[in-house]
Write a protein that holds these residues in place. Structure first.
Motif, PDB file in Angstrom:
ATOM      1  N   ASP A   1      14.568  10.289  13.772  1.00 29.58           N
ATOM      2  CA  ASP A   1      13.755   9.979  12.589  1.00 29.58           C
ATOM      3  C   ASP A   1      13.624   8.478  12.392  1.00 29.58           C
ATOM      4  O   ASP A   1      12.555   7.976  12.021  1.00 29.58           O
ATOM      5  N   ALA A   2      14.696   7.730  12.653  1.00 23.80           N
ATOM      6  CA  ALA A   2      14.638   6.271  12.511  1.00 23.80           C
ATOM      7  C   ALA A   2      13.592   5.685  13.455  1.00 23.80           C
ATOM      8  O   ALA A   2      12.792   4.829  13.055  1.00 23.80           O
ATOM      9  N   VAL A   3      13.570   6.146  14.690  1.00 25.92           N
ATOM     10  CA  VAL A   3      12.586   5.671  15.672  1.00 25.92           C
ATOM     11  C   VAL A   3      11.172   5.990  15.191  1.00 25.92           C
ATOM     12  O   VAL A   3      10.275   5.156  15.252  1.00 25.92           O
ATOM     13  N   ARG A   4      10.994   7.200  14.682  1.00 30.14           N
ATOM     14  CA  ARG A   4       9.671   7.622  14.191  1.00 30.14           C
ATOM     15  C   ARG A   4       9.264   6.813  12.956  1.00 30.14           C
ATOM     16  O   ARG A   4       8.141   6.326  12.867  1.00 30.14           O
ATOM     17  N   TYR A   5      10.178   6.642  12.003  1.00 32.03           N
ATOM     18  CA  TYR A   5       9.863   5.902  10.771  1.00 32.03           C
ATOM     19  C   TYR A   5       9.445   4.461  11.065  1.00 32.03           C
ATOM     20  O   TYR A   5       8.595   3.908  10.389  1.00 32.03           O
ATOM     21  N   MET A   6      10.115   3.842  12.057  1.00 31.29           N
ATOM     22  CA  MET A   6       9.808   2.438  12.366  1.00 31.29           C
ATOM     23  C   MET A   6       8.644   2.311  13.339  1.00 31.29           C
ATOM     24  O   MET A   6       8.281   1.211  13.729  1.00 31.29           O
ATOM     25  N   GLN A   7       8.062   3.456  13.745  1.00 32.31           N
ATOM     26  CA  GLN A   7       6.930   3.487  14.670  1.00 32.31           C
ATOM     27  C   GLN A   7       7.244   2.732  15.960  1.00 32.31           C
ATOM     28  O   GLN A   7       6.441   1.954  16.466  1.00 32.31           O
ATOM     29  N   LEU A   8       8.440   2.995  16.489  1.00 29.05           N
ATOM     30  CA  LEU A   8       8.885   2.354  17.722  1.00 29.05           C
ATOM     31  C   LEU A   8       8.516   3.212  18.918  1.00 29.05           C
ATOM     32  O   LEU A   8       8.259   4.414  18.799  1.00 29.05           O
ATOM     33  N   GLU A   9       8.510   2.591  20.072  1.00 27.56           N
ATOM     34  CA  GLU A   9       8.245   3.307  21.316  1.00 27.56           C
ATOM     35  C   GLU A   9       9.353   4.337  21.551  1.00 27.56           C
ATOM     36  O   GLU A   9      10.498   4.136  21.146  1.00 27.56           O
ATOM     37  N   PRO A  10       9.042   5.455  22.222  1.00 26.00           N
ATOM     38  CA  PRO A  10      10.039   6.521  22.432  1.00 26.00           C
ATOM     39  C   PRO A  10      11.328   6.059  23.118  1.00 26.00           C
ATOM     40  O   PRO A  10      12.395   6.612  22.862  1.00 26.00           O
ATOM     41  N   GLU A  11      11.260   5.028  23.984  1.00 20.10           N
ATOM     42  CA  GLU A  11      12.479   4.585  24.676  1.00 20.10           C
ATOM     43  C   GLU A  11      13.527   4.010  23.718  1.00 20.10           C
ATOM     44  O   GLU A  11      14.692   3.877  24.073  1.00 20.10           O
ATOM     45  N   TYR A  12      13.137   3.674  22.490  1.00 20.50           N
ATOM     46  CA  TYR A  12      14.116   3.187  21.518  1.00 20.50           C
ATOM     47  C   TYR A  12      15.163   4.242  21.218  1.00 20.50           C
ATOM     48  O   TYR A  12      16.312   3.926  20.954  1.00 20.50           O
ATOM     49  N   GLU A  13      14.783   5.515  21.230  1.00 20.90           N
ATOM     50  CA  GLU A  13      15.757   6.571  20.974  1.00 20.90           C
ATOM     51  C   GLU A  13      16.872   6.515  22.012  1.00 20.90           C
ATOM     52  O   GLU A  13      18.051   6.620  21.681  1.00 20.90           O
TER      53      GLU A  13
ATOM     54  N   SER B   1       0.811  -1.216   0.000  1.00 19.59           N
ATOM     55  CA  SER B   1       0.000   0.000   0.000  1.00 19.59           C
ATOM     56  C   SER B   1       0.845   1.267   0.000  1.00 19.59           C
ATOM     57  O   SER B   1       0.438   2.296  -0.528  1.00 19.59           O
ATOM     58  N   TYR B   2       2.013   1.208   0.651  1.00 16.92           N
ATOM     59  CA  TYR B   2       2.879   2.373   0.760  1.00 16.92           C
ATOM     60  C   TYR B   2       4.299   1.912   1.091  1.00 16.92           C
ATOM     61  O   TYR B   2       4.506   0.798   1.539  1.00 16.92           O
ATOM     62  N   SER B   3       5.264   2.795   0.862  1.00 22.49           N
ATOM     63  CA  SER B   3       6.658   2.493   1.185  1.00 22.49           C
ATOM     64  C   SER B   3       6.921   2.845   2.641  1.00 22.49           C
ATOM     65  O   SER B   3       6.290   3.741   3.202  1.00 22.49           O
ATOM     66  N   TYR B   4       7.878   2.121   3.260  1.00 22.58           N
ATOM     67  CA  TYR B   4       8.172   2.331   4.674  1.00 22.58           C
ATOM     68  C   TYR B   4       9.634   2.004   4.938  1.00 22.58           C
ATOM     69  O   TYR B   4      10.243   1.190   4.257  1.00 22.58           O
ATOM     70  N   TYR B   5      10.195   2.683   5.957  1.00 23.05           N
ATOM     71  CA  TYR B   5      11.593   2.492   6.328  1.00 23.05           C
ATOM     72  C   TYR B   5      11.751   1.425   7.404  1.00 23.05           C
ATOM     73  O   TYR B   5      10.939   1.339   8.322  1.00 23.05           O
ATOM     74  N   THR B   6      12.827   0.656   7.291  1.00 21.78           N
ATOM     75  CA  THR B   6      13.249  -0.268   8.339  1.00 21.78           C
ATOM     76  C   THR B   6      14.771  -0.274   8.372  1.00 21.78           C
ATOM     77  O   THR B   6      15.433   0.239   7.481  1.00 21.78           O
ATOM     78  N   LEU B   7      15.301  -0.894   9.408  1.00 25.22           N
ATOM     79  CA  LEU B   7      16.726  -1.181   9.430  1.00 25.22           C
ATOM     80  C   LEU B   7      16.966  -2.350   8.492  1.00 25.22           C
ATOM     81  O   LEU B   7      16.064  -3.160   8.255  1.00 25.22           O
ATOM     82  N   PRO B   8      18.162  -2.477   7.930  1.00 25.80           N
ATOM     83  CA  PRO B   8      18.440  -3.627   7.073  1.00 25.80           C
ATOM     84  C   PRO B   8      18.304  -4.922   7.882  1.00 25.80           C
ATOM     85  O   PRO B   8      18.880  -5.054   8.959  1.00 25.80           O
ATOM     86  N   GLY B   9      17.525  -5.837   7.375  1.00 28.62           N
ATOM     87  CA  GLY B   9      17.318  -7.093   8.091  1.00 28.62           C
ATOM     88  C   GLY B   9      16.173  -7.880   7.509  1.00 28.62           C
ATOM     89  O   GLY B   9      15.595  -7.505   6.491  1.00 28.62           O
ATOM     90  N   GLY B  10      15.845  -8.972   8.180  1.00 24.48           N
ATOM     91  CA  GLY B  10      14.754  -9.812   7.703  1.00 24.48           C
ATOM     92  C   GLY B  10      14.674 -11.113   8.462  1.00 24.48           C
ATOM     93  O   GLY B  10      15.298 -11.290   9.517  1.00 24.48           O
ATOM     94  N   THR B  11      13.934 -12.023   7.891  1.00 18.95           N
ATOM     95  CA  THR B  11      13.628 -13.301   8.535  1.00 18.95           C
ATOM     96  C   THR B  11      14.822 -14.248   8.529  1.00 18.95           C
ATOM     97  O   THR B  11      15.509 -14.402   7.518  1.00 18.95           O
ATOM     98  N   VAL B  12      15.038 -14.882   9.658  1.00 15.83           N
ATOM     99  CA  VAL B  12      16.086 -15.898   9.794  1.00 15.83           C
ATOM    100  C   VAL B  12      15.598 -17.158   9.095  1.00 15.83           C
ATOM    101  O   VAL B  12      14.491 -17.633   9.336  1.00 15.83           O
ATOM    102  N   GLU B  13      16.432 -17.694   8.210  1.00 10.49           N
ATOM    103  CA  GLU B  13      16.079 -18.915   7.481  1.00 10.49           C
ATOM    104  C   GLU B  13      16.481 -20.150   8.276  1.00 10.49           C
ATOM    105  O   GLU B  13      17.358 -20.083   9.140  1.00 10.49           O
TER     106      GLU B  13
END
Length: 145
Positions: free
Chosen positions: A114-126, A29-41
């Motif tokens: 901005d990274a914390v905001r983009y990933m919609q993380l809780e404020p303590e992540y900052e 539906s839309y583009s979104y930011y994350t840290l580089p990563g993904g599912t463990v195989e």
């Protein structure tokens, strides 16, 4: 039946340690930011997955360090329970680019707030990202009883 997934993220700081490398994913539906990563195989350790994901998504070779943070979330729309492992990592080679241009729209440095905001993380992540206090990750190999 809820599917359990382990997700790894690379926390890659710039030289002044005030920005993080992020990827902008192309979503349905839309583009979104994350840290580089993904599912463990299957058969991968967490650091092996982090190394693979960093290379695939950013083009960089990374050395995975210690564990920065662990969190979890439920995704009822897809019936998933995910554990997220955030590792500090360092770029040791490669060149910026992605092997998934149809999935990754952009690779960019972003301020910690901005990274914390983009990933919609809780404020303590900052605070977690700014303080950069880690715990060791230990792989215990194969254990038989």
């Amino acid at each position: 039946m809820t599917v359990r997934k382990n997700i790894v993220y690379n926390v890659l700081f710039n030289e002044t340690r005030d920005q993080l490398l992020m990827v902008k994913n192309i979503g349905p539906s839309y583009s979104y930011y994350t840290l580089p990563g993904g599912t463990v195989e299957a058969g991968e350790t967490l650091p092996e997955a982090a190394i693979r994901e960093a290379k695939e998504e950013t083009g960089f070779d990374v050395e995975v360090g210690d564990l920065l943070h662990v969190s979890e979330a439920f995704f009822p729309q897809v019936d998933e329970h995910c554990l997220f492992f955030f590792f500090t990592s360092e770029i040791v080679g490669g060149a910026i680019g992605t092997v998934f241009p149809d999935e990754i729209e952009e690779i960019t440095w972003v301020s910690i707030p901005d990274a914390v905001r983009y990933m919609q993380l809780e404020p303590e992540y900052e605070h977690i990202l700014t303080k950069q206090q880690t715990v060791p990750y230990i792989f215990n190999g194969q254990i038989t009883h």
